[in-house]
Design a protein around this motif. Structure first.
Motif, PDB file in Angstrom:
ATOM      1  N   GLY A 210       0.831  -1.200   0.000  1.00 49.12           N
ATOM      2  CA  GLY A 210       0.000   0.000   0.000  1.00 49.12           C
ATOM      3  C   GLY A 210       0.863   1.246   0.000  1.00 49.12           C
ATOM      4  N   MET A 214      -3.579   5.051   0.056  1.00 46.81           N
ATOM      5  CA  MET A 214      -4.448   4.402   1.053  1.00 46.81           C
ATOM      6  C   MET A 214      -4.971   5.403   2.080  1.00 46.81           C
ATOM      7  N   PRO A 217      -3.427   4.979   8.029  1.00 55.02           N
ATOM      8  CA  PRO A 217      -3.163   3.634   8.550  1.00 55.02           C
ATOM      9  C   PRO A 217      -4.438   2.865   8.882  1.00 55.02           C
ATOM     10  N   TRP A 220      -5.709   0.162   6.464  1.00 51.43           N
ATOM     11  CA  TRP A 220      -4.903  -1.029   6.138  1.00 51.43           C
ATOM     12  C   TRP A 220      -5.675  -2.338   6.302  1.00 51.43           C
ATOM     13  N   LEU A 223      -6.260  -3.863   3.085  1.00 55.47           N
ATOM     14  CA  LEU A 223      -5.134  -4.602   2.501  1.00 55.47           C
ATOM     15  C   LEU A 223      -4.932  -5.929   3.240  1.00 55.47           C
ATOM     16  N   GLU A 224      -5.152  -5.906   4.555  1.00 53.30           N
ATOM     17  CA  GLU A 224      -5.022  -7.151   5.326  1.00 53.30           C
ATOM     18  C   GLU A 224      -6.060  -8.165   4.865  1.00 53.30           C
ATOM     19  N   LEU A 236       2.255  -8.353   3.503  1.00 54.85           N
ATOM     20  CA  LEU A 236       2.046  -6.927   3.296  1.00 54.85           C
ATOM     21  C   LEU A 236       3.355  -6.206   3.026  1.00 54.85           C
ATOM     22  N   ALA A 238       4.904  -1.970   1.786  1.00 55.39           N
ATOM     23  CA  ALA A 238       4.541  -0.558   1.859  1.00 55.39           C
ATOM     24  C   ALA A 238       5.526   0.288   1.072  1.00 55.39           C
ATOM     25  N   TRP A 247       2.815   5.138   9.217  1.00 60.74           N
ATOM     26  CA  TRP A 247       1.630   4.272   9.092  1.00 60.74           C
ATOM     27  C   TRP A 247       2.000   2.807   9.197  1.00 60.74           C
ATOM     28  N   ARG A 248       3.190   2.454   8.710  1.00 64.67           N
ATOM     29  CA  ARG A 248       3.623   1.052   8.692  1.00 64.67           C
ATOM     30  C   ARG A 248       5.080   0.969   9.135  1.00 64.67           C
TER      31      ARG A 248
END
Ligand SMILES: Cc1cc2nc3c(=O)[nH]c(=O)nc-3n(C[C@H](O)[C@H](O)[C@H](O)COP(=O)(O)OP(=O)(O)OC[C@H]3O[C@@H](n4cnc5c(N)ncnc54)[C@H](O)[C@@H]3O)c2cc1C
Ligand SMILES: Nc1ncnc2c1ncn2[C@@H]1O[C@H](COP(=O)(O)O)[C@@H](O)[C@H]1O
Lengths: 328, 249
Positions: A210, A214, A217, A220, A223-224, A236, A238, A247-248
């Protein structure tokens, strides 16, 4: 003539990258003739894994077990490998370009005064000589490398050589190593990540990454859900914009300053496709891009693209993939 | 605390790479060269450690040509105290370069040797661990967090699915990964001062090469992709292609 591969394990279990290294080692051995030896350094009991290395093409497995080898032991493993290599005088030694392989291979090269090619994507044997192709300048060019010293050391990019079965009955030999206490100055402890149930982004067959598209956060979970729908070999990833925004975690970053991935399928969701991001994913077999901007550079790279809003497309994509996978 | 930081001059990451007529190197015309970005993390860490210790020096060292002086000046402008230019050509593999660096380092005083994790030109990821091995020092590579308490080093590195913590006593070697810190910018004052700081030059000759670049090639063109459509309506076609063409689901 012979070839040696380092077969990486963790807590006594072979890693996928060990089988990949054996498969790459088989390519060289078949080109040069001779025997393929896998070196397995692990905790007591690791010998049980030797047959598996034979299944993927090792003619011989040299096992050294020690409690010190349950995790990564840079100094002891360097010593043990150097010992096997010096006794075997191989033409080539193959590592995986995993975190462990990238740390261990230069140590071994320095001890042997040998040349090392890192993160190799293709190996060949030309006129009895090993050649390697590897990315340089973050994948903006590829170099074809020959070796002027022996043995030729290579670390192979994860996923570049998917394991191929070449079954044989591997001879197993125990190597007794007296670990030199004066050389064991480092203690390395492993700490499991939070999502130990998912493969690492660098080793997953499918990666869903992502980007800033997106929006935050909290999104997400979309995406999960897609990763879950794709099954246990998906992970995953990023973009850096997302990691820099907090965010990640950095461990998920794909690109020049993150991880290099070569999965079967790479999903770039709301990622523009900056050159530094491409450096980390352009060797994916298939690239899927979802972006609302039809001019985004990622579409120049993508095998398949959909132009549109990620929030409209993701739920549908997850649903269709779930349906497709349950049919099989 | 005395720290040596090894740095390299590399093409900026935005650079378009053009392959020279010789077919084995890049055309340097129009290329902007910078201090290797990972080496900035190493310099920053060295400066912080020295400041915290309240004593010691930070020396930067490079193996390269005359033009690498500019890179050393950049490091001095960030706050390094002294610089050493080892004049000679680096090797295409890490070992030749590591040998020259280890030779030059072995006669000097140090508690810690810092590196970037990787030069963004050759992407070798080799030199730091090789220098450590040649000097017989403990070493942790690709480090994202570094704690030094007296002699005791705790270095955290990212590995697949988690991280590792390596512990050892100084002297030792560390290579820096992004995330270790936020490198400072050189101040105007720093840039002025850098001109007056000592820059030692030593002729060391070219590094030995154990690999040979036979050919430099542009990346393989990817097969031209296809935009399958717009919005959620294009999803079924994507899933069909993934299954039937890419055989990926
Ligand atoms: C030295 C250096 C190293 C770097 N290393 C890396 C690296 O390792 N990895 C990396 O990724 N980057 C790296 N970068 C940064 C890189 O240049 C880009 O800034 C970064 O990749 C951009 O991330 P992004 O695509 O998520 O964000 P953006 O470029 O902002 O792209 C967001 C995209 O989302 C799309 N979008 C927005 N909203 C929606 C929506 N609702 N639906 C669909 N699409 C939408 C937009 O059209 C846009 O294309 C590096 C840069 C430098 C200078
Ligand atoms: N020619 C060089 N001179 C000094 N340091 C270097 C040189 N080449 C590499 N290094 C250091 O080693 C690190 C890793 O480089 P590499 O092994 O080439 O990827 C770099 O980040 C630098 O810190």
């Amino acid at each position: 003539m012979s070839v040696i591969v380092f077969a990486e394990q963790r807590e006594g279990a072979l890693r996928q990258t060990a089988l990949e290294a054996v498969t790459a080692g088989r390519v060289i051995t078949d080109g040069l003739g001779g025997e393929l030896t896998a070196v397995l350094l692990g905790p007591p009991g690791v010998r049980d894994q030797a047959a598996e290395l034979g299944r993927y093409g090792a003619d011989r497995v040299v096992v050294a077990s020690s409690d010190a080898f349950a995790g990564y032991a840079p100094e002891g493993m360097t010593d043990a490998l150097v010992k096997v290599i010096e006794e075997g005088s191989p033409k080539a030694v193959v590592f995986s370009a995993s975190a462990m392989g990238k740390d261990l291979s230069p140590r071994v090269a320095a001890r042997l005064k040998a040349g090392l090619a890192t993160d190799v994507t293709e190996i060949s044997v030309e006129g009895g000589q090993v050649q390697a192709i590897r990315p340089v300048y973050a994948g903006k060019a590829f170099a074809r490398i020959g070796f002027t010293a022996e043995p030729a050391l290579l670390s192979v990019r994860p996923k570049a050589y998917p394991p191929i079965e070449e079954p044989r009955e591997a001879r197993v030999e125990e190597l007794s190593i007296g670990l030199d206490p004066a050389r064991q100055r480092m203690r390395v402890r492993r700490v499991e990540g939070e999502s130990a149930e998912r493969p690492d982004v660098a080793e997953a067959d499918i990666v869903v990454s992502g980007g800033r598209g997106m929006q935050g956060p909290e999104n997400w979970t979309l995406l999960e859900d897609l990763v879950d729908a794709l099954g246990p070999s998906a992970a995953l990833g990023a973009s850096r914009a997302v990691v820099d925004a907090g965010w990640r975690p950095h461990s998920e970053q794909v690109g020049q300053t993150g991880k290099v991935v070569s999965p079967q399928v790479y999903f770039a969701i709301g990622i523009s496709g900056a050159i530094q991001h491409q450096a980390g994913m352009r060797t994916a077999k298939c690239i899927v891009a979802v972006n609302r901007d039809a001019e985004a550079p990622i579409f120049k790279l993508a095998t398949y693209g959909i132009v549109g809003d990620v929030f409209e497309i993701l739920p549908r994509l997850t649903e269709e993939i779930r349906a497709a996978r349950s049919e099989d | 605390m005395n720290i040596i930081v090894c740095v390299k001059r590399v093409p900026d990451s935005e650079t378009r790479i053009k392959i020279s007529e010789d077919g084995v190197s890049i055309d340097p015309a129009g290329v902007k060269f910078v201090l290797n970005p990972y080496d900035e993390f190493a310099i920053e860490e060295a400066l912080v450690l020295k400041e915290r210790a309240g004593a010691g020096t930070v020396a930067v060292m490079t193996l390269g040509g005359e033009e690498a002086k500019e890179t050393l000046r950049t490091a001095l402008a960030m706050g390094a105290d002294t610089a050493v230019l080892l004049k000679g050509a680096p090797s295409p593999d890490g070992l030749g370069t590591a040998e020259k660096l280890a030779d030059a380092i072995s006669g000097r005083e140090y508690d810690l040797i810092l590196f970037g994790k990787q030069g963004i030109d050759d992407d070798n990821l080799q030199v730091p661990a090789m220098v450590a091995e040649l000097l017989g020092l403990p070493c942790a590579t690709v480090v994202v967090d570094l704690q030094i308490d007296g002699e005791r080093v705790r270095a955290k590195r990212e590995v697949e699915g988690g991280h590792e913590v390596a512990e050892f006593d100084l002297p030792g070697v560390i290579s820096a990964q992004k995330g270790l810190n936020e490198p400072r910018y050189a101040s105007l004052k720093g840039i002025m001062m850098a001109k007056k700081k000592p820059l030692e030059e030593v002729e060391v000759g070219d590094a030995a090469a154990r690999v040979e670049i036979k050919e430099l090639m542009p990346p393989a063109e990817r097969a031209v992709g296809e935009i399958l459509g717009e919005g959620p309506a294009a999803v079924p076609e994507l899933v069909r292609r993934l299954r039937e063409e890419a055989k990926a689901l």
